[in-house]
Design an enzyme around this catalytic site. Structure first.
Site, PDB file in Angstrom:
ATOM      1  CE1 TYR A 108      -1.507  -5.929  -3.749  1.00 59.00           C
ATOM      2  CE2 TYR A 108      -2.823  -7.450  -2.447  1.00 59.00           C
ATOM      3  CZ  TYR A 108      -1.616  -6.852  -2.722  1.00 59.00           C
ATOM      4  OH  TYR A 108      -0.505  -7.168  -1.971  1.00 59.00           O
TER       5      TYR A 108
ATOM      6  CB  SER B   8      -0.612 -10.514  -1.716  1.00 52.73           C
ATOM      7  OG  SER B   8      -1.620 -10.231  -0.765  1.00 52.73           O
TER       8      SER B   8
END
Length: 203
Positions: free
Chosen positions: A73, A60
């Site tokens: 995350y 990501s």
């Protein structure tokens, strides 16, 4: 034989300041986003070695640069990105190509359902010490839900840039080690890498 493995499974968790997140959120993100991908990779590497195939890890943008409210995350995706880089170096002697993909925001459903938000928000609120709750303030804490509800509106609905990156990583003769699909995904990364940290933090 097996030509390619794409580790795409991922969870976001409740986006909130790192101090507010319960340890269970950190552990859950690491279990799915990092340990899951490592275990799948290790399982299938003997077959990829035979085919001199491809390993593609869906990281990501938050795995390459620090973004507020994504401590759990982002840390799990950063671990996956580092794993990808090390594997790219170590597995090259067998002709295996390893790629990490750092997309910007896309509407994939990773944000979860309202029921999941309720459950995670409840756990977050129940575990907050009184002084921490007071320091942040009720208005700020309630605003976290509002941020989450508006998150999909900032994400692109067209997934074709990500799918194009995955296909290129799997099928190109010379795939890239890192892809950054999505509008402007490379801009914050360039600023983070090329400018002083104070400038990136201000940006």
């Amino acid at each position: 034989g097996l030509w390619g493995v794409v580790n795409n499974a991922g969870i976001l968790g409740f986006p909130a300041d790192g101090e507010l997140l319960p340890m269970s959120t950190y552990r859950h993100c690491m279990e799915v986003n990092f340990f899951g991908a490592v275990e799948v990779s290790k399982t299938f590497l003997p077959l990829l070695r035979k085919s001199q195939g491809r390993l593609v890890n869906m990281s990501s943008m938050a795995g390459g640069i620090p973004l507020p409210r994504y401590a759990a995350y982002g840390a799990s995706k950063a671990a996956l990105s580092m794993f990808s880089g090390v594997m790219r170096q170590e597995l090259s002697k067998w002709g295996i190509k390893v790629t990490a993909i750092h997309p910007s925001g896309f509407r994939t459903g990773i944000q979860g359902t309202a029921e999941q938000w309720d459950e995670q928000e409840k756990e977050l609120m129940e575990n907050l010490p009184a002084d921490t709750r007071q320091a942040y303030g009720e208005e700020y804490l309630l605003g976290l839900r509002n941020y989450l509800l508006h998150l999909p509106s900032h994400c692109a609905p067209d997934l074709s840039p990500v799918l194009g990156a995955v296909l290129h990583a799997l099928l190109a003769r010379t795939p890239q080690g890192l892809y950054t699909p999505g509008k402007g995904a490379y801009v914050p990364l360039c600023i983070f890498c090329c400018f002083p940290l104070w400038f990136y933090d201000f940006f």
